[in-house]
Design a protein around this motif. Structure first.
Motif, PDB file in Angstrom:
ATOM      1  N   SER A 241       0.832  -1.212   0.000  1.00 40.75           N
ATOM      2  CA  SER A 241       0.000   0.000   0.000  1.00 40.75           C
ATOM      3  C   SER A 241       0.858   1.250   0.000  1.00 40.75           C
ATOM      4  O   SER A 241       0.463   2.271  -0.543  1.00 40.75           O
ATOM      5  CB  SER A 241      -1.029   0.032   1.123  1.00 40.75           C
ATOM      6  OG  SER A 241      -0.655  -0.718   2.201  1.00 40.75           O
ATOM      7  N   TYR A 242       2.074   1.131   0.574  1.00 41.28           N
ATOM      8  CA  TYR A 242       2.994   2.265   0.488  1.00 41.28           C
ATOM      9  C   TYR A 242       3.331   2.558  -0.970  1.00 41.28           C
ATOM     10  O   TYR A 242       3.245   3.706  -1.422  1.00 41.28           O
ATOM     11  CB  TYR A 242       4.254   1.951   1.303  1.00 41.28           C
ATOM     12  CG  TYR A 242       5.503   2.634   0.833  1.00 41.28           C
ATOM     13  CD1 TYR A 242       5.624   4.016   0.907  1.00 41.28           C
ATOM     14  CD2 TYR A 242       6.564   1.905   0.304  1.00 41.28           C
ATOM     15  CE1 TYR A 242       6.781   4.645   0.470  1.00 41.28           C
ATOM     16  CE2 TYR A 242       7.709   2.527  -0.135  1.00 41.28           C
ATOM     17  CZ  TYR A 242       7.811   3.894  -0.058  1.00 41.28           C
ATOM     18  OH  TYR A 242       8.944   4.516  -0.504  1.00 41.28           O
ATOM     19  N   ALA A 247       2.632   5.908  -5.704  1.00 40.81           N
ATOM     20  CA  ALA A 247       2.272   6.061  -7.118  1.00 40.81           C
ATOM     21  C   ALA A 247       1.130   7.061  -7.256  1.00 40.81           C
ATOM     22  O   ALA A 247       1.102   7.869  -8.193  1.00 40.81           O
ATOM     23  CB  ALA A 247       1.887   4.709  -7.702  1.00 40.81           C
ATOM     24  N   ALA A 248       0.186   7.013  -6.307  1.00 44.60           N
ATOM     25  CA  ALA A 248      -0.949   7.945  -6.369  1.00 44.60           C
ATOM     26  C   ALA A 248      -0.471   9.374  -6.236  1.00 44.60           C
ATOM     27  O   ALA A 248      -0.918  10.264  -6.957  1.00 44.60           O
ATOM     28  CB  ALA A 248      -1.937   7.615  -5.252  1.00 44.60           C
ATOM     29  N   ASN A 249       0.466   9.578  -5.323  1.00 45.90           N
ATOM     30  CA  ASN A 249       0.976  10.928  -5.120  1.00 45.90           C
ATOM     31  C   ASN A 249       1.714  11.403  -6.367  1.00 45.90           C
ATOM     32  O   ASN A 249       1.579  12.542  -6.803  1.00 45.90           O
ATOM     33  CB  ASN A 249       1.902  10.950  -3.905  1.00 45.90           C
ATOM     34  CG  ASN A 249       2.037  12.336  -3.351  1.00 45.90           C
ATOM     35  OD1 ASN A 249       1.038  13.013  -3.146  1.00 45.90           O
ATOM     36  ND2 ASN A 249       3.250  12.773  -3.166  1.00 45.90           N
ATOM     37  N   GLU A 250       2.486  10.496  -6.929  1.00 52.35           N
ATOM     38  CA  GLU A 250       3.193  10.784  -8.169  1.00 52.35           C
ATOM     39  C   GLU A 250       2.212  11.185  -9.263  1.00 52.35           C
ATOM     40  O   GLU A 250       2.416  12.172  -9.976  1.00 52.35           O
ATOM     41  CB  GLU A 250       3.900   9.506  -8.599  1.00 52.35           C
ATOM     42  CG  GLU A 250       5.070   9.748  -9.444  1.00 52.35           C
ATOM     43  CD  GLU A 250       6.316   9.304  -8.697  1.00 52.35           C
ATOM     44  OE1 GLU A 250       6.944   8.386  -9.172  1.00 52.35           O
ATOM     45  OE2 GLU A 250       6.602   9.873  -7.643  1.00 52.35           O
TER      46      GLU A 250
ATOM     47  N   ARG B 219       1.555  11.129   4.780  1.00 49.95           N
ATOM     48  CA  ARG B 219       1.668  12.523   5.147  1.00 49.95           C
ATOM     49  C   ARG B 219       1.996  13.375   3.923  1.00 49.95           C
ATOM     50  O   ARG B 219       1.410  14.428   3.709  1.00 49.95           O
ATOM     51  CB  ARG B 219       2.753  12.672   6.212  1.00 49.95           C
ATOM     52  CG  ARG B 219       2.656  13.967   6.979  1.00 49.95           C
ATOM     53  CD  ARG B 219       3.630  14.000   8.119  1.00 49.95           C
ATOM     54  NE  ARG B 219       4.979  13.884   7.606  1.00 49.95           N
ATOM     55  CZ  ARG B 219       6.008  13.411   8.307  1.00 49.95           C
ATOM     56  NH1 ARG B 219       5.815  13.002   9.522  1.00 49.95           N
ATOM     57  NH2 ARG B 219       7.202  13.343   7.785  1.00 49.95           N
ATOM     58  N   THR B 220       2.919  12.884   3.092  1.00 56.97           N
ATOM     59  CA  THR B 220       3.277  13.625   1.879  1.00 56.97           C
ATOM     60  C   THR B 220       2.057  13.828   0.991  1.00 56.97           C
ATOM     61  O   THR B 220       1.836  14.910   0.457  1.00 56.97           O
ATOM     62  CB  THR B 220       4.363  12.864   1.103  1.00 56.97           C
ATOM     63  OG1 THR B 220       5.465  12.677   1.955  1.00 56.97           O
ATOM     64  CG2 THR B 220       4.789  13.618  -0.128  1.00 56.97           C
ATOM     65  N   HIS B 221       1.261  12.768   0.857  1.00 59.57           N
ATOM     66  CA  HIS B 221       0.089  12.871  -0.012  1.00 59.57           C
ATOM     67  C   HIS B 221      -0.891  13.908   0.525  1.00 59.57           C
ATOM     68  O   HIS B 221      -1.384  14.751  -0.212  1.00 59.57           O
ATOM     69  CB  HIS B 221      -0.573  11.505  -0.126  1.00 59.57           C
ATOM     70  CG  HIS B 221      -1.608  11.438  -1.207  1.00 59.57           C
ATOM     71  ND1 HIS B 221      -1.314  11.715  -2.524  1.00 59.57           N
ATOM     72  CD2 HIS B 221      -2.928  11.158  -1.173  1.00 59.57           C
ATOM     73  CE1 HIS B 221      -2.419  11.596  -3.247  1.00 59.57           C
ATOM     74  NE2 HIS B 221      -3.409  11.259  -2.454  1.00 59.57           N
ATOM     75  N   ARG B 222      -1.140  13.844   1.844  1.00 56.98           N
ATOM     76  CA  ARG B 222      -2.050  14.827   2.440  1.00 56.98           C
ATOM     77  C   ARG B 222      -1.514  16.236   2.251  1.00 56.98           C
ATOM     78  O   ARG B 222      -2.255  17.164   1.928  1.00 56.98           O
ATOM     79  CB  ARG B 222      -2.222  14.546   3.924  1.00 56.98           C
ATOM     80  CG  ARG B 222      -3.336  13.559   4.141  1.00 56.98           C
ATOM     81  CD  ARG B 222      -3.628  13.345   5.606  1.00 56.98           C
ATOM     82  NE  ARG B 222      -4.253  12.046   5.744  1.00 56.98           N
ATOM     83  CZ  ARG B 222      -4.170  11.280   6.814  1.00 56.98           C
ATOM     84  NH1 ARG B 222      -3.487  11.690   7.845  1.00 56.98           N
ATOM     85  NH2 ARG B 222      -4.763  10.118   6.849  1.00 56.98           N
ATOM     86  N   GLN B 223      -0.212  16.387   2.469  1.00 57.11           N
ATOM     87  CA  GLN B 223       0.362  17.728   2.351  1.00 57.11           C
ATOM     88  C   GLN B 223       0.321  18.231   0.910  1.00 57.11           C
ATOM     89  O   GLN B 223       0.151  19.429   0.674  1.00 57.11           O
ATOM     90  CB  GLN B 223       1.803  17.719   2.873  1.00 57.11           C
ATOM     91  CG  GLN B 223       1.851  17.626   4.391  1.00 57.11           C
ATOM     92  CD  GLN B 223       3.247  17.402   4.897  1.00 57.11           C
ATOM     93  OE1 GLN B 223       4.132  16.996   4.157  1.00 57.11           O
ATOM     94  NE2 GLN B 223       3.463  17.660   6.168  1.00 57.11           N
TER      95      GLN B 223
END
Lengths: 469, 385
Positions: A241-242, A247-250, B219-223
């Motif tokens: 999941s990490y 990947a989602a953030n990317e 945390r990075t995603h939320r930020q």
């Protein structure tokens, strides 16, 4: 904790330069696969009458466990694969003692035959992997059987014995895979073997755990096996999941970059190219992977604040009023503030003034903003904008060198030039890739109105430009 | 993680020195006690982080080893010493008071584990069999979970039994039981002593590492989402603080209407981003223009739909631009869109002015019946308090 012999199940992904999706089983490997499969069958046929039978109940529990865990592999970005397979395999060998020959073959075949490749229709790989795992398990059993009595009685001896067991398993596995590389594409066996064996140190902890799992299983029975695998599978789940969330953030960042480029068609591909050039510079500096990753995201996002600049201003032909110019310049503050509000990127955000396009020797502790500034300026000069055509690469190099020490960090400038020259890449006039069709061709030189981050560079870098326009 | 790179090796080194000194006494139990105390202190620094940023310490696994390996008095001494040292060297930023609370919580959990294990072992007739020892250990784990939950409730923290919390407890419970079984052995068989603690901590550390990576990227995603919502505000395209306030308010409303945690997470993401599309418009409508919400929701949804991880958020934003009457699809999706719409429309009216809250609420209630779902308006009223 990438694990070695079970790298093989996902056969094609072992090599980074190999396509992840194999259309079909290569013909060249058919004979080799048949030979390995025959070897496994012969070994089994010899073992059945000559070696003692393992306890089939135990083999069923451990075999089930190995099958279960092989279904839950994690593919790391570097191509390695995590599974607890080796560990369970070694446990089965230790538990079976003198009957380990048959146990190792059966467990290895079970692991190989239940891989996902089966569902993808790549049956050739299934057979190849099953045979490879079975034979490397057999090698481990060969080392473990003479030691099995002492492993059972002494914990310290078990720790020591794990090393040769892991080595036997890993080296036979690596050899078999290296041969298959040679058969398929004539890659020298020695280099393939050496490359694969670099994963050996990562196998030792798994073998060690396998030895102890085996010992405890012998004494305390099957609940031990279940308890043991729970944290490993959970670790694997969370790691998956990490990777997914990463990947989602990317994807979020990339969506923003696309949205940004949709606003200003002359900057198509700009962010991506700045990221590439930044990584070139980072590589010259010998940055570690995590630092390269952070640099890449920071470079992709260096102009992200432009998102909030109204479209009319971005594409306005003619000069901007002072008020409009101020609104456009706001994007620099917004970009910096966005980077600063994300902990992961905050250390590489340019200083609060937003002035990342000038270099000062005193504050070079964090070099990333200067890297991005050089990459940004280089791409701005070597691509066509609404206000002028792309410049030739040597002109861009000359300008970067000219401003090195005042506007740019000289180390970054030299690193970029070295990296591009070593790669033989040429950018700039005549070598552009993402050229946007434009209604009226921009002038060859000149200053336009899209007074964004690169404008300051342009003005200073090309004093002639203003005169000509 | 950086702080740990120095502290953990230092603690381990101190533990080794302590164990070496203890071995001079020729009493193996003392050496074991020092080693396990070191494990407890290290385990106090390694925390499995949950969604809300709080965590469960890895120390709960070696705690079970201490519980099965020593007499009650010794357990109390070892655990108390470890808790004090752990509080002293820990990375807790909440100051002395926070550290004291945490220490009390750890002692309570330790006492629960000891009581439950010994009580169950006696109740099962003190028989040396795998089933009895295993059953007593599992009881101890359950007691630890219960006490930890009670302690969290006492501190007004949310329950730790979330998706990640259940995983954390499973990893800790399974490893702790295994370590304890391996350390103690059953009926004289299988006891490998400290080896079992050392070896079985490997998978647990792998689990900790995964938890840590996941916490960082979460945390990075939320930020990132917050940074985006901040960018539109800095540019004056959206009222200051709108994204943050709508995210907080819609989270509370969503809890109130009983949506599940993963839907709430999507709503929060959607709340941060629901105005983002405004940046793609050539001629953005003025902040109070009548059809602004629908237009912005439409373009934002189109942007978010491109990202696989945000398709849920895209659907919620898409529905936010519509009246309750016009929503289609699953009941939860419709409800999620309404939650976001109510929170956003409320904030458009009230902003961060507490005095405007009541009139804004009344204005929403006074809208035509097809605009808002009454249940969501009522949930808003409760959420506002």
């Amino acid at each position: 904790m990438p694990e070695f012999p079970n790298v093989m199940p996902e056969f094609p992904t072992v090599m980074p330069d190999f396509p992840t999706v194999m259309p079909e089983f290569p013909k060249a490997l058919q004979t080799y696969t048949a030979v390995l499969a025959a070897a496994v069958l012969v070994a089994t046929a010899i073992a059945i009458p000559t070696s003692p039978m393992p306890q089939w109940g135990t083999i069923a529990v451990l075999g089930g466990l190995i099958v279960f865990s092989e279904q839950r592999q994690v593919h790391l970005p570097n191509g390695a694969i995590i599974t607890p397979g080796l560990m369970v395999g070694v446990a089965a060998i230790v538990v079976s003692g003198s009957a380990a020959v048959l146990a190792s073959l059966v467990v290895g075949i079970a692991a190989g035959l239940t891989l996902r490749d089966l569902r993808r229709g790549r049956r050739g790989f299934v057979v190849l992997n099953a045979a490879t795992i079975a034979l490397s398990n057999l090698a481990a059993a060969g080392v473990a059987i003479p030691l099995s009595d002492r492993i059972r009685t002494s914990a310290a001896f078990g720790v020591v014995a794990a090393v040769p067991i892991a080595l036997a398993c890993a080296s036979v596995g690596a050899l078999l895979v290296a041969i298959s590389y040679w058969v398929e594409e004539r890659r020298p066996i020695r280099t393939g073997f050496a490359q694969l064996l670099t994963a050996f140190p990562q196998c030792v902890p798994f073998a060690l755990l396998g030895v102890f799992l085996g010992r405890l299983y012998l004494e305390l029975g099957w609940p031990v096996a279940i308890l043991f695998v729970v944290p490993i599978l959970l670790a694997r789940d969370l790691f998956a999941s990490y990777l997914e969330l990463k990947a989602a953030n990317e994807a979020t960042v990339e969506m923003l970059v696309r949205a940004l480029e949709a606003k200003d068609r002359y900057t198509a591909g700009h962010a991506g190219r700045v990221a590439t050039y930044s990584l070139y510079i980072g590589e010259e500096f010998g940055f570690l992977p995590w630092r390269q990753e952070r640099l890449r995201v920071a470079a992709l996002m260096h102009d992200i604040g432009k998102l909030v600049v109204p479209n009319q201003l971005l594409n306005k032909p003619g000069k901007l009023t002072a008020d409009e110019f101020a609104r456009v310049r706001l994007h620099e503050t917004v970009s910096v503030e966005m980077l600063r509000s994300i902990d992961f990127l905050a250390p590489v955000a340019p200083s609060a003034s937003g002035d990342h396009s000038s270099y000062s020797v005193t504050s070079d502790r964090v070099v990333e903003p200067y890297i991005v500034a050089v990459a940004d300026a280089f791409d701005a000069m070597t691509s066509t904008r609404s206000y002028r055509r792309a410049l030739p690469q040597d002109v861009a190099f000359a300008e970067l060198r000219n401003k090195a020490g005042t506007q740019f960090d000289p180390r970054c400038v030299e690193a970029l030039i070295n990296a591009l020259e070593r790669r033989g890449e040429v950018h700039g006039a005549g070598h552009e890739r993402d050229i946007e069709p434009y209604e009226t061709a921009p002038p060859v030189v000149g200053i336009g109105s899209a007074g964004l981050g690169d404008l300051a560079v342009e003005r200073e870098a090309h004093p002639r430009a203003g005169e000509v326009a | 993680m950086n702080r740990l790179r120095v502290r953990i090796p230092a603690i381990v080194a101190a533990g080794c020195v302590g164990a070496a000194a203890a071995s001079a006494s020729n009493d193996l139990a003392v050496v074991h006690a020092v080693a396990l105390m070191t494990a407890l202190v290290v385990g106090e620094l390694l925390v499995l982080r949950l969604e809300d940023g709080t965590g469960i310490p890895v120390a709960y696994a070696p705690l079970l080893v201490v519980v099965v390996g020593f007499t009650s008095t010794r357990v109390a001494v070892i655990v108390a010493a470890a808790v004090v040292i752990g509080a002293a060297v820990g990375t807790d930023r909440r100051g002395l008071r926070g550290r004291c609370t945490t220490s009390a919580q750890r002692l309570a959990v330790g006492a629960a584990a000891l009581g439950a294990y010994q009580g169950m072992f006696v109740a099962l007739g003190r028989t040396e069999s795998v089933a009895v020892v295993l059953g007593s250990l599992v009881t101890a784990v359950v007691a630890m979970v219960v006490v930890e939950e009670m302690a969290r409730r006492g501190q007004r923290l949310p329950s730790a039994l979330t998706a990640r919390g259940v995983r954390a407890w499973s990893a800790l419970g399974a490893t702790g039981v295994l370590m304890a079984l391996g350390y103690r052995g059953v009926d004289g068989r299988g006891g490998t002593g400290l080896w079992s603690v050392a070896l079985f901590s490997i998978p647990l550390i792998a689990a900790w590492y995964s938890f840590e990576r996941l916490a960082v990227v979460t945390r990075t995603h939320r930020q990132t989402l917050q940074a985006l919502s901040m960018a539109t505000e800095m540019a004056g395209l959206v009222v200051d603080g709108h994204g943050r306030r709508v995210a907080e308010l819609s989270e509370r409303i969503a809890h109130e209407v009983g949506l599940d945690l993963s839907t709430i997470e999507h709503i929060v993401a959607a709340a941060h981003l629901h105005h983002l599309g405004v940046v793609t418009l050539d001629d953005p409508p003025a902040p109070r223009a009548p059809d602004r919400v629908a237009i912005v929701a439409d373009v934002t949804a189109a942007m978010l739909r491109e990202i696989p991880a945000l398709t849920e958020a895209a659907r919620i934003v898409d529905g936010q631009g519509r009246h309750a009457r016009d929503l289609r699809g699953r009941a939860d999706d419709r409800l999620a869109s309404q939650v976001l719409k109510v929170a956003s429309d409320f904030d458009d009216l009230a902003g961060d002015e507490p005095l405007r809250a009541r009139p804004a609420l009344e204005a929403l209630y006074a809208s035509p019946g097809y605009v808002y779902d009454r249940r969501v308006l009522e949930a808003l009223e409760v959420a506002l308090g």
